[in-house]
Design a protein around this motif. Structure first.
Motif, short mmCIF file in Angstrom:
data_model
loop_
_atom_site.label_atom_id
_atom_site.label_comp_id
_atom_site.label_asym_id
_atom_site.label_seq_id
_atom_site.Cartn_x
_atom_site.Cartn_y
_atom_site.Cartn_z
N ARG A 174 44.85 37.87 41.84
CA ARG A 174 43.51 38.34 42.19
C ARG A 174 43.12 39.57 41.36
NH1 ARG A 174 41.92 34.64 45.54
NH2 ARG A 174 43.26 33.95 47.26
N LEU A 175 44.09 40.44 41.08
CA LEU A 175 43.79 41.65 40.31
C LEU A 175 43.57 41.35 38.82
CD1 LEU A 175 46.23 44.14 42.09
CD2 LEU A 175 43.72 44.24 42.13
N ILE A 176 44.39 40.48 38.25
CA ILE A 176 44.26 40.23 36.80
C ILE A 176 42.99 39.42 36.49
CG2 ILE A 176 45.63 38.06 36.62
CD1 ILE A 176 45.92 40.95 34.14
N THR A 177 42.47 38.71 37.50
CA THR A 177 41.25 37.92 37.27
C THR A 177 40.00 38.66 37.77
OG1 THR A 177 41.59 36.77 39.38
CG2 THR A 177 42.47 35.70 37.42
N ASP A 178 40.18 39.86 38.31
CA ASP A 178 39.05 40.61 38.87
C ASP A 178 38.04 40.95 37.76
OD1 ASP A 178 38.82 42.71 41.62
OD2 ASP A 178 37.42 42.89 39.92
N PRO A 179 36.75 40.63 37.97
CA PRO A 179 35.74 40.92 36.95
C PRO A 179 35.64 42.40 36.60
CG PRO A 179 34.86 39.46 38.65
CD PRO A 179 36.20 39.92 39.14
N SER A 180 36.05 43.29 37.50
CA SER A 180 36.03 44.73 37.17
C SER A 180 37.31 45.19 36.50
CB SER A 180 35.85 45.57 38.44
OG SER A 180 34.83 45.07 39.23
N GLY A 181 38.24 44.26 36.30
CA GLY A 181 39.49 44.61 35.62
C GLY A 181 39.56 43.89 34.28
N LYS A 182 40.67 43.24 34.01
CA LYS A 182 40.82 42.53 32.72
C LYS A 182 40.03 41.23 32.71
CE LYS A 182 43.73 45.09 30.23
NZ LYS A 182 42.94 46.31 30.08
N ASN A 183 39.64 40.76 33.88
CA ASN A 183 38.73 39.61 33.97
C ASN A 183 39.27 38.37 33.24
OD1 ASN A 183 36.45 38.22 34.73
ND2 ASN A 183 35.18 39.03 33.07
N ILE A 184 40.56 38.11 33.35
CA ILE A 184 41.13 36.91 32.73
C ILE A 184 40.73 35.71 33.60
CG2 ILE A 184 43.30 35.70 32.15
CD1 ILE A 184 44.51 38.37 31.39
N SER A 185 40.33 34.64 32.94
CA SER A 185 39.87 33.47 33.69
C SER A 185 41.02 32.84 34.48
CB SER A 185 39.30 32.46 32.70
OG SER A 185 39.20 31.20 33.31
N GLN A 186 40.74 32.46 35.72
CA GLN A 186 41.78 31.80 36.54
C GLN A 186 42.32 30.57 35.83
OE1 GLN A 186 40.31 30.99 40.49
NE2 GLN A 186 40.16 33.15 41.02
N ARG A 187 41.44 29.90 35.09
CA ARG A 187 41.86 28.68 34.38
C ARG A 187 42.89 28.97 33.29
NH1 ARG A 187 38.55 24.34 35.10
NH2 ARG A 187 37.09 24.77 36.76
#
Ligand code: SAH
Length: 349
Positions: A174-187
């Motif tokens: 949830r943190l690595i995909t957070d748009p306010s963080g690194k925003n890595i795509s879940q896919r």
């Protein structure tokens, strides 16, 4: 009592912390951005916070930041293997793979592993402890900082069984995909498991669009049990059913990992059996010629044998690829760099 680990916290949790410090809620987004979007390696880098707040964070919270111990770079393909030290002195490995489509990082989820697969170096010595979400994140942040580039793909395929560290894993995703963080795509995130059935079921309910990879490695219950102790706990039929449920619930194709070990699971009969397992047509099979590990006697099949195995699967209409071998010239197999480092250290003390 241990101090709150701010890098593992959501914005909401940071807001509560700021509230308890008597600070304004917007401080939480500022801190989150420093931690995750910018990936700073110390509280002193958070220059838009007051000195007093920085001091409180330093004294009353835990700031997890990994220290690079060594790095090996492949002369063949630019793959980099990092060895990081945790604050308790344990070491973990992470790997950076450079592809045309972007940078991919393979992270560890535990210090060591308890699963005991016979061909794997990471499990020798057992599990020392689970990694915190912050320790999983920082593998990516420190590598991204080291190369000065964005990381776009993450595979949780390093040391450890991620589904045996379930809550920290979900928090990490949830943190690595957070748009306010690194925003890595879940896919672009893949989680690999040796097949913990209840946790695969839970993962299917998390409403995440990540890829699940199952380490199958054998087409029969009997053979699987002989190389993967976890198979005694979860039967092949139940593992395949759990993957089918994952596919139906998420719409995400499951990857089947199959490490080819010469003389064990790489013959034509095994290929036919694998192709005939239920659900294989809906999966994608990734063949991995086994990486020989010093501590066991596993041998890799020849290129010809690998191609023959692949052809049989393809004749059944199955989607199959052969894992590109990256970084052959640097301590190849999972867990080998960490083990070598531990050995060198024990020799010198
Ligand atoms: N515990 C998880 C993830 C870590 S291992 C799992 O079991 O999936 C990542 C993948 O590498 C797994 O498929 C694992 O079985 C495989 N692997 C481990 N050691 C290997 C080796 N020496 N050669 C080839 N594949 C290996």
């Amino acid at each position: 009592m241990s101090l709150p680990d701010i890098k593992s916290m959501t914005i909401e949790e940071l807001s509560e912390l700021m509230d308890s410090f008597g600070e304004k809620p917007f401080r939480a987004s500022q801190i989150f951005s420093w931690l995750h979007e910018k990936g700073v390696s110390s509280v002193s880098d958070m220059t838009n916070l007051s000195k007093a707040l920085r001091q409180r964070l330093e004294q009353e919270t835990e700031f997890v930041s990994l220290k690079k111990v060594t790095m090996q770079e492949s002369a063949l393909d630019g793959t980099r293997k990092y060895l990081f030290a945790l604050s308790d002195g344990n070491c973990i490995e992470s790997v950076l793979m450079r592809y045309h489509h972007g940078n991919s990082v393979c992270i560890s989820s535990q210090v060591g592993c308890n699963m005991g697969c016979s061909f794997c170096a990471s499990t020798i010595g057992g599990k020392k402890r689970d990694l915190l979400a912050s320790e999983m994140l920082d593998q990516i942040y420190r590598i991204s900082e080291d190369i000065g580039e964005r990381v776009s793909n993450v595979v949780v395929m390093g040391t450890g069984e991620p589904l045996d560290n379930y809550d920290n894993l979900i928090r990490f995703i949830r943190l690595i995909t957070d748009p306010s963080g690194k925003n890595i795509s879940q896919r672009n995130i893949t989680v690999s498991t040796c097949g913990l059935v209840p946790q695969i079921g839970r993962l299917a309910e998390e409403n995440l669009a990540i890829t699940l990879a199952l380490s199958l490695h054998a087409p029969t219950q009997e053979l699987r049990e002989s190389i993967m102790p976890i198979a005694r706990k979860y039967h092949l039929t139940d593992v395949l059913n759990a993957c089918d449920t994952y596919f139906r619930k998420t719409g995400r194709r499951v990857t089947i990992e199959y490490s080819l070990i010469h003389g064990i699971n790489d013959d034509a009969v095994s290929a036919e059996r694998l192709a005939s397992l239920p659900g294989m047509k809906k999966c994608h099979i990734n063949l991995i010629p086994v990486n020989p590990v010093r501590e066991n006697s596993c041998q890799s099949p020849s290129r010809k044998q690998v191609m023959a195995f692949k052809n049989i699967l393809e004749n059944y209409g199955i989607n199959v690829t052969i894992r590109r071998e990256m970084g052959r010239d640097i301590d190849g197999a999972c867990g080998q760099l960490r083990r070598r480092f531990a050995e060198d250290r024990s020799l010198s003390t």
